[in-house]
Each structure stands twice: as structure tokens, then as C-alpha cells.
Design a protein around this motif. Structure first.
Motif, PDB file in Angstrom:
ATOM      1  N   UNK A 171       0.840  -1.210   0.000  1.00  0.00           N
ATOM      2  CA  UNK A 171       0.000   0.000   0.000  1.00  0.00           C
ATOM      3  C   UNK A 171       0.871   1.254   0.000  1.00  0.00           C
ATOM      4  N   UNK A 172       1.909   1.258   0.842  1.00  0.00           N
ATOM      5  CA  UNK A 172       2.823   2.397   0.895  1.00  0.00           C
ATOM      6  C   UNK A 172       3.510   2.589  -0.458  1.00  0.00           C
ATOM      7  N   UNK A 173       3.992   1.493  -1.031  1.00  0.00           N
ATOM      8  CA  UNK A 173       4.667   1.576  -2.333  1.00  0.00           C
ATOM      9  C   UNK A 173       3.719   2.102  -3.410  1.00  0.00           C
ATOM     10  N   UNK A 174       2.467   1.655  -3.377  1.00  0.00           N
ATOM     11  CA  UNK A 174       1.485   2.112  -4.373  1.00  0.00           C
ATOM     12  C   UNK A 174       1.220   3.611  -4.222  1.00  0.00           C
ATOM     13  N   UNK A 175       1.112   4.074  -2.978  1.00  0.00           N
ATOM     14  CA  UNK A 175       0.907   5.506  -2.742  1.00  0.00           C
ATOM     15  C   UNK A 175       2.115   6.308  -3.232  1.00  0.00           C
ATOM     16  N   UNK A 176       3.303   5.790  -2.968  1.00  0.00           N
ATOM     17  CA  UNK A 176       4.523   6.484  -3.407  1.00  0.00           C
ATOM     18  C   UNK A 176       4.587   6.531  -4.928  1.00  0.00           C
ATOM     19  N   UNK A 177       4.269   5.407  -5.581  1.00  0.00           N
ATOM     20  CA  UNK A 177       4.272   5.382  -7.057  1.00  0.00           C
ATOM     21  C   UNK A 177       3.278   6.392  -7.620  1.00  0.00           C
ATOM     22  N   UNK A 178       2.087   6.430  -7.028  1.00  0.00           N
ATOM     23  CA  UNK A 178       1.055   7.355  -7.516  1.00  0.00           C
ATOM     24  C   UNK A 178       1.499   8.805  -7.339  1.00  0.00           C
ATOM     25  N   UNK A 179       2.068   9.124  -6.189  1.00  0.00           N
ATOM     26  CA  UNK A 179       2.523  10.496  -5.946  1.00  0.00           C
ATOM     27  C   UNK A 179       3.650  10.871  -6.900  1.00  0.00           C
ATOM     28  N   UNK A 180       4.627   9.986  -7.048  1.00  0.00           N
ATOM     29  CA  UNK A 180       5.730  10.263  -7.973  1.00  0.00           C
ATOM     30  C   UNK A 180       5.232  10.394  -9.409  1.00  0.00           C
ATOM     31  N   UNK A 181       4.322   9.528  -9.791  1.00  0.00           N
ATOM     32  CA  UNK A 181       3.775   9.593 -11.155  1.00  0.00           C
ATOM     33  C   UNK A 181       3.122  10.939 -11.426  1.00  0.00           C
ATOM     34  N   UNK A 182       2.394  11.443 -10.444  1.00  0.00           N
ATOM     35  CA  UNK A 182       1.724  12.740 -10.614  1.00  0.00           C
ATOM     36  C   UNK A 182       2.746  13.856 -10.820  1.00  0.00           C
ATOM     37  N   UNK A 183       3.826  13.837 -10.047  1.00  0.00           N
ATOM     38  CA  UNK A 183       4.855  14.861 -10.206  1.00  0.00           C
ATOM     39  C   UNK A 183       5.611  14.689 -11.512  1.00  0.00           C
ATOM     40  N   UNK A 184       5.918  13.459 -11.861  1.00  0.00           N
ATOM     41  CA  UNK A 184       6.639  13.206 -13.116  1.00  0.00           C
ATOM     42  C   UNK A 184       5.812  13.637 -14.326  1.00  0.00           C
ATOM     43  N   UNK A 185       4.501  13.488 -14.231  1.00  0.00           N
ATOM     44  CA  UNK A 185       3.618  13.874 -15.342  1.00  0.00           C
ATOM     45  C   UNK A 185       3.682  15.377 -15.611  1.00  0.00           C
ATOM     46  N   UNK A 186       4.101  16.155 -14.626  1.00  0.00           N
ATOM     47  CA  UNK A 186       4.215  17.608 -14.783  1.00  0.00           C
ATOM     48  C   UNK A 186       5.551  18.027 -15.386  1.00  0.00           C
ATOM     49  N   UNK A 187       6.476  17.104 -15.493  1.00  0.00           N
ATOM     50  CA  UNK A 187       7.819  17.431 -15.977  1.00  0.00           C
ATOM     51  C   UNK A 187       7.911  17.231 -17.487  1.00  0.00           C
ATOM     52  N   UNK A 188       8.820  17.945 -18.124  1.00  0.00           N
ATOM     53  CA  UNK A 188       9.022  17.739 -19.565  1.00  0.00           C
ATOM     54  C   UNK A 188       9.505  16.314 -19.850  1.00  0.00           C
ATOM     55  N   UNK A 189       9.116  15.801 -21.017  1.00  0.00           N
ATOM     56  CA  UNK A 189       9.475  14.431 -21.395  1.00  0.00           C
ATOM     57  C   UNK A 189      10.976  14.176 -21.339  1.00  0.00           C
ATOM     58  N   UNK A 190      11.774  15.178 -21.729  1.00  0.00           N
ATOM     59  CA  UNK A 190      13.233  14.982 -21.736  1.00  0.00           C
ATOM     60  C   UNK A 190      13.756  14.735 -20.321  1.00  0.00           C
ATOM     61  N   UNK A 191      13.181  15.437 -19.350  1.00  0.00           N
ATOM     62  CA  UNK A 191      13.622  15.253 -17.967  1.00  0.00           C
ATOM     63  C   UNK A 191      13.182  13.890 -17.426  1.00  0.00           C
ATOM     64  N   UNK A 192      11.996  13.460 -17.812  1.00  0.00           N
ATOM     65  CA  UNK A 192      11.532  12.130 -17.396  1.00  0.00           C
ATOM     66  C   UNK A 192      12.437  11.062 -18.002  1.00  0.00           C
ATOM     67  N   UNK A 193      12.825  11.233 -19.245  1.00  0.00           N
ATOM     68  CA  UNK A 193      13.748  10.288 -19.881  1.00  0.00           C
ATOM     69  C   UNK A 193      15.101  10.281 -19.178  1.00  0.00           C
ATOM     70  N   UNK A 194      15.574  11.459 -18.785  1.00  0.00           N
ATOM     71  CA  UNK A 194      16.845  11.543 -18.054  1.00  0.00           C
ATOM     72  C   UNK A 194      16.735  10.826 -16.709  1.00  0.00           C
ATOM     73  N   UNK A 195      15.595  10.989 -16.047  1.00  0.00           N
ATOM     74  CA  UNK A 195      15.386  10.283 -14.780  1.00  0.00           C
ATOM     75  C   UNK A 195      15.279   8.771 -14.986  1.00  0.00           C
ATOM     76  N   UNK A 196      14.696   8.358 -16.102  1.00  0.00           N
ATOM     77  CA  UNK A 196      14.624   6.922 -16.397  1.00  0.00           C
ATOM     78  C   UNK A 196      16.031   6.347 -16.539  1.00  0.00           C
ATOM     79  N   UNK A 197      16.889   7.041 -17.244  1.00  0.00           N
ATOM     80  CA  UNK A 197      18.275   6.596 -17.403  1.00  0.00           C
ATOM     81  C   UNK A 197      19.003   6.631 -16.059  1.00  0.00           C
ATOM     82  N   UNK A 198      18.764   7.662 -15.281  1.00  0.00           N
ATOM     83  CA  UNK A 198      19.413   7.778 -13.972  1.00  0.00           C
ATOM     84  C   UNK A 198      18.957   6.661 -13.040  1.00  0.00           C
ATOM     85  N   UNK A 199      17.693   6.251 -13.157  1.00  0.00           N
ATOM     86  CA  UNK A 199      17.175   5.160 -12.331  1.00  0.00           C
ATOM     87  C   UNK A 199      17.923   3.866 -12.611  1.00  0.00           C
ATOM     88  N   UNK A 200      18.180   3.602 -13.883  1.00  0.00           N
ATOM     89  CA  UNK A 200      18.953   2.400 -14.244  1.00  0.00           C
ATOM     90  C   UNK A 200      20.380   2.501 -13.716  1.00  0.00           C
TER      91      UNK A 200
END
Length: 144
Positions: free
Chosen positions: A100-129
Motif C-alpha cells: 500500500x505504501x509503495x502504491x501511494x509512493x508510485x502514484x505520488x511520484x507519477x503525478x509529479x513526473x507527469x508535470x515534468x518535460x518528457x526529456x527530464x523524465x527520460x533523463x530520470x529513467x536513465x538515472x534510475x537504471x
């Protein structure tokens, strides 16, 4: 030098991100409790091992385990082969609370990521790896 910059900034920013997100989620579990449940999702552990992994003193870990046990999120059992050893295990209710905690965290992060430009989300995807690789290196205890 890029290594010096990353070394000086990464931990601070990751810690701040974690604190900000945890603060917004609120909920009944503290960051420390969520961390312990996460560690136990990998299987039963001794209290001394949990204290070491979570960087807490053993008496503090014992109190934390007792609190989570009272909530029904963990259980303590004697080791079958050595009755002196107590193992802490994640209960089904603990697994549900962690997910439940993980799902809430994913939902919150998703909402913030949706506000960011696609290039920054892609950079974060690479940084996550890249972070996943860094975690593997740290777990092995090597700098290569």
C-alpha cells in the motif's frame, strides 16, 4: 570533475526526495518502519542483523520490532535449528501495508513526473537504471 559533483550531491538529493515524498504520503508508518518492512520482504532476519542493516542500535530495533509486532505487521519466532535465535518475519498484513505504501509512493511520484518535460523524465529513467547499477556495486562492496 563530474564524480566529485555527483558524490557531493547525490545522497543529499535522494535523501531530500525521500523525506519530501514520505512527508506528503503521511500514513501510519514512519520511514524507518517502511524501511524495516522493506528489508523483511527479502525474508526473515535476526534482530541484530536488522539493526545492522538499518543502522540502528539493537535496543532501538527491538522496540521497533515490538511496535510492528503489536500492529500485526511482523512476527517473531524462534529459529528451528537454534532456539536461542529469534527471527523476525513479515506477516501477510505487513506485506499488504508495504505494498500500500509503495502504491501511494508510485502514484505520488507519477503525478509529479507527469508535470515534468518528457526529456527530464527520460533523463530520470536513465538515472534510475544507473542508480540500480550503483546499488549493485555497493551491495557487492566493491568500487569497480
Amino acid at each position: 570533475m563530474r564524480i566529485a559533483h555527483v558524490s557531493s550531491q547525490l545522497l543529499t538529493r535522494v535523501s531530500l526526495l525521500t523525506r519530501l515524498l514520505a512527508g506528503q504520503l503521511g500514513g501510519e508508518l514512519s520511514r524507518t518502519e517502511v524501511g524495516l518492512l522493506n528489508t523483511l520482504s527479502g525474508g526473515p532476519r535476526r534482530v541484530t542483523e536488522l539493526a545492522e542493516l538499518e543502522r540502528l542500535k539493537q535496543p532501538t530495533m527491538t522496540l521497533l520490532v515490538q511496535r510492528l509486532e503489536q500492529q500485526g505487521l511482523v512476527s517473531r519466532e524462534r529459529h528451528a535449528g537454534d532456539g536461542r535465535v529469534v527471527l523476525v518475519t513479515l506477516t501477510p498484513a505487513g506485506s499488504v501495508a508495504l505494498e500500500d505504501y509503495r502504491a501511494q509512493a508510485r502514484a505520488a511520484l507519477s503525478a509529479y513526473l507527469a508535470e515534468m518535460p518528457d526529456e527530464q523524465v527520460e533523463a530520470l529513467a536513465a538515472a534510475t537504471e544507473t542508480l540500480a547499477h550503483l546499488v549493485t556495486v555497493l551491495q557487492r562492496g566493491t568500487s569497480k
